[in-house]
Motif scaffolding. Structure first.
Motif, PDB file in Angstrom:
ATOM      1  N   LYS A 204     -23.645 -19.505   3.506  1.00  8.94           N
ATOM      2  CA  LYS A 204     -24.281 -20.765   3.078  1.00  8.94           C
ATOM      3  C   LYS A 204     -25.401 -20.507   2.061  1.00  8.94           C
ATOM      4  O   LYS A 204     -25.431 -21.114   0.989  1.00  8.94           O
ATOM      5  CB  LYS A 204     -24.823 -21.524   4.308  1.00  8.94           C
ATOM      6  CG  LYS A 204     -23.772 -21.806   5.367  1.00  8.94           C
ATOM      7  CD  LYS A 204     -24.337 -22.555   6.566  1.00  8.94           C
ATOM      8  CE  LYS A 204     -25.446 -21.858   7.338  1.00  8.94           C
ATOM      9  NZ  LYS A 204     -25.052 -20.595   8.018  1.00  8.94           N
ATOM     10  N   SER A 205     -26.330 -19.627   2.427  1.00  9.56           N
ATOM     11  CA  SER A 205     -27.445 -19.366   1.496  1.00  9.56           C
ATOM     12  C   SER A 205     -26.940 -18.683   0.230  1.00  9.56           C
ATOM     13  O   SER A 205     -27.445 -18.951  -0.865  1.00  9.56           O
ATOM     14  CB  SER A 205     -28.525 -18.501   2.165  1.00  9.56           C
ATOM     15  OG  SER A 205     -29.119 -19.216   3.227  1.00  9.56           O
ATOM     16  N   THR A 206     -25.936 -17.822   0.380  1.00 12.32           N
ATOM     17  CA  THR A 206     -25.361 -17.159  -0.807  1.00 12.32           C
ATOM     18  C   THR A 206     -24.807 -18.209  -1.774  1.00 12.32           C
ATOM     19  O   THR A 206     -24.915 -18.068  -2.997  1.00 12.32           O
ATOM     20  CB  THR A 206     -24.254 -16.174  -0.378  1.00 12.32           C
ATOM     21  OG1 THR A 206     -24.833 -15.208   0.502  1.00 12.32           O
ATOM     22  CG2 THR A 206     -23.637 -15.468  -1.568  1.00 12.32           C
TER      23      THR A 206
ATOM     24  N   SER B 233     -22.204 -16.918   7.289  1.00 13.59           N
ATOM     25  CA  SER B 233     -20.946 -17.458   6.745  1.00 13.59           C
ATOM     26  C   SER B 233     -21.012 -17.673   5.229  1.00 13.59           C
ATOM     27  O   SER B 233     -20.026 -18.074   4.622  1.00 13.59           O
ATOM     28  CB  SER B 233     -20.567 -18.761   7.463  1.00 13.59           C
ATOM     29  OG  SER B 233     -21.595 -19.710   7.338  1.00 13.59           O
TER      30      SER B 233
ATOM     31  N   PRO C 106     -21.394 -20.810  10.798  1.00 12.28           N
ATOM     32  CA  PRO C 106     -22.128 -19.817  11.592  1.00 12.28           C
ATOM     33  C   PRO C 106     -23.073 -18.990  10.730  1.00 12.28           C
ATOM     34  O   PRO C 106     -22.926 -18.953   9.506  1.00 12.28           O
ATOM     35  CB  PRO C 106     -21.020 -18.921  12.168  1.00 12.28           C
ATOM     36  CG  PRO C 106     -19.733 -19.625  11.915  1.00 12.28           C
ATOM     37  CD  PRO C 106     -19.947 -20.598  10.808  1.00 12.28           C
TER      38      PRO C 106
ATOM     39  N   PHE D 252     -28.968 -14.329  -7.970  1.00 11.26           N
ATOM     40  CA  PHE D 252     -27.801 -13.728  -8.646  1.00 11.26           C
ATOM     41  C   PHE D 252     -26.690 -14.758  -8.911  1.00 11.26           C
ATOM     42  O   PHE D 252     -26.582 -15.756  -8.200  1.00 11.26           O
ATOM     43  CB  PHE D 252     -27.222 -12.569  -7.812  1.00 11.26           C
ATOM     44  CG  PHE D 252     -27.165 -12.842  -6.332  1.00 11.26           C
ATOM     45  CD1 PHE D 252     -26.358 -13.842  -5.822  1.00 11.26           C
ATOM     46  CD2 PHE D 252     -27.925 -12.091  -5.439  1.00 11.26           C
ATOM     47  CE1 PHE D 252     -26.309 -14.092  -4.460  1.00 11.26           C
ATOM     48  CE2 PHE D 252     -27.878 -12.346  -4.067  1.00 11.26           C
ATOM     49  CZ  PHE D 252     -27.068 -13.349  -3.590  1.00 11.26           C
TER      50      PHE D 252
HETATM   51  P1  ADP Z   1     -25.822 -17.780   5.935  1.00  7.26           P
HETATM   52  O1  ADP Z   1     -26.839 -18.391   5.036  1.00  7.26           O
HETATM   53  O2  ADP Z   1     -24.590 -18.612   6.111  1.00  7.26           O
HETATM   54  O3  ADP Z   1     -26.398 -17.392   7.265  1.00  7.26           O
HETATM   55  P2  ADP Z   1     -25.791 -15.668   3.954  1.00  7.26           P
HETATM   56  O4  ADP Z   1     -25.270 -16.360   2.757  1.00  7.26           O
HETATM   57  O5  ADP Z   1     -27.250 -15.375   4.000  1.00  7.26           O
HETATM   58  O6  ADP Z   1     -25.308 -16.427   5.263  1.00  7.26           O
HETATM   59  O7  ADP Z   1     -25.037 -14.269   4.081  1.00  7.26           O
HETATM   60  C1  ADP Z   1     -23.616 -14.151   3.999  1.00  7.26           C
HETATM   61  C2  ADP Z   1     -23.230 -12.684   4.119  1.00  7.26           C
HETATM   62  O8  ADP Z   1     -23.617 -12.009   2.919  1.00  7.26           O
HETATM   63  C3  ADP Z   1     -23.908 -11.949   5.254  1.00  7.26           C
HETATM   64  O9  ADP Z   1     -22.997 -11.017   5.782  1.00  7.26           O
HETATM   65  C4  ADP Z   1     -25.074 -11.279   4.583  1.00  7.26           C
HETATM   66  O10 ADP Z   1     -25.452 -10.095   5.274  1.00  7.26           O
HETATM   67  C5  ADP Z   1     -24.490 -10.938   3.228  1.00  7.26           C
HETATM   68  N1  ADP Z   1     -25.492 -10.891   2.146  1.00  7.26           N
HETATM   69  C6  ADP Z   1     -26.214 -11.964   1.704  1.00  7.26           C
HETATM   70  N2  ADP Z   1     -27.032 -11.590   0.692  1.00  7.26           N
HETATM   71  C7  ADP Z   1     -26.802 -10.263   0.476  1.00  7.26           C
HETATM   72  C8  ADP Z   1     -27.326  -9.298  -0.439  1.00  7.26           C
HETATM   73  N3  ADP Z   1     -28.243  -9.637  -1.351  1.00  7.26           N
HETATM   74  N4  ADP Z   1     -26.845  -8.031  -0.363  1.00  7.26           N
HETATM   75  C9  ADP Z   1     -25.911  -7.702   0.549  1.00  7.26           C
HETATM   76  N5  ADP Z   1     -25.364  -8.551   1.450  1.00  7.26           N
HETATM   77  C10 ADP Z   1     -25.801  -9.824   1.420  1.00  7.26           C
END
Ligand code: ADP
Ligand code: MG
Length: 251
Positions: free
Chosen positions: A49-51, A47, A44, A61
């Motif tokens: 994924k991009s992180t 979740s 979802p 990071f």
């Molecule tokens: P997806 O790619 O699966 O949609 P993300 O990896 O972008 O999800 O985000 C996962 C969670 O981490 C989310 O709750 C997002 O708000 C949070 N998040 C991602 N990057 C950051 C950041 N640089 N600072 C704070 N919160 C972040």
């Protein structure tokens, strides 16, 4: 330069956690990817994924905890440019090309910067990569911002190939494409794969993910809830509950 050995995983993520203050965006995630595999990731929104791609590439990071290994060698303490030069390249959810440079110049820049080529080698690699993705010859001198949505995907893949990655991480490449264009994208992914590049694909468009992936992993709230053969994973009750829901009917 890290050289892969076919007996060990090409990319290994071990007990990786990424925190943003109190938020745990990735929670003790572990998996490994074989050389030559197309490894799909779904889950979802929010979740993690991009992180996951962020911490693997160090852009922007590293992980808070855990290890990431390329061909058995740790890369999680390397600087982002070192990680890309070791052969781990990514694409972004939003367009990330140099808008005012031509398509050809964009691919050339990737060959020089990521593939570490001389200018003559980069010129050849750029032309070959543009040929590989079938970007029309008369469009190659156009500014990237003048290209259509699908042409920008061709450019994105050409830039990736020209950078000579061992592993290419694609973050929702089908975003913004029509159905016929999604078929074109799956051919582009096949082109990448035929170059011997291992592909990690985050995608919301499930038919594409299921068509091309040999392995599928599902994230939910930053944790892996299923990982295995795609056709088995999409039938896993926890996956259906967390992610697929009504979409399952469309598969
Ligand atoms: P997806 O790619 O699966 O949609 P993300 O990896 O972008 O999800 O985000 C996962 C969670 O981490 C989310 O709750 C997002 O708000 C949070 N998040 C991602 N990057 C950051 C950041 N640089 N600072 C704070 N919160 C972040
Ligand atoms: Mg994302």
């Amino acid at each position: 330069m890290i050289e892969p050995d076919s007996n060990e995983p090409l990319l290994e993520v071990r007990e990786v956690t990424r925190r943003f203050g109190a938020l745990v965006a990735l929670d003790n995630v572990s998996f490994s990817i074989r050389k030559g595999e197309i490894f799909g990731i779904a889950g979802p929104n929010g979740s993690g994924k991009s992180t996951l791609f962020n911490v693997i590439t160090g852009i922007p990071f590293p992980p808070s905890e855990g290890e990431i290994l390329l061909a058995g060698q740790p890369i999680h303490r390397m600087r982002p440019h070192q990680i890309s030069r070791e052969g781990v390249l990514r694409t972004f959810q939003k367009d990330a090309e140099f808008a005012t440079l031509s398509a050809r110049e964009n691919v050339y820049a990737s060959a020089v910067y990521c593939g570490q080529m001389t200018s003559a080698q980069a010129n050849d690699a750029a032309e070959q990569a543009l040929e590989d993705v079938s970007l029309a010859a008369e469009r190659r001198a156009k500014a990237a911002s003048d290209l259509s949505v699908f042409e920008r995907k061709q450019l994105m893949i050409a830039s990736a190939i020209a950078g000579r990655p061992k592993v290419l991480l694609l973050d929702e490449p089908a975003a913004g494409l029509t159905k016929p264009e999604v078929s074109g994208l799956s051919e582009l992914i096949a082109t990448v794969h035929q170059r011997g590049i291992t592909v990690v694909l985050i995608e919301h468009v499930l038919p594409l993910l299921l068509k091309v992936s040999e392995h599928l992993m599902i994230l939910n709230h930053g944790a892996v809830i299923a990982s295995g053969k795609p056709e088995e994973v999409v039938r896993n009750p926890e996956v259906v509950e967390a992610y697929l829901g009504k979409r399952e009917a469309k598969l």
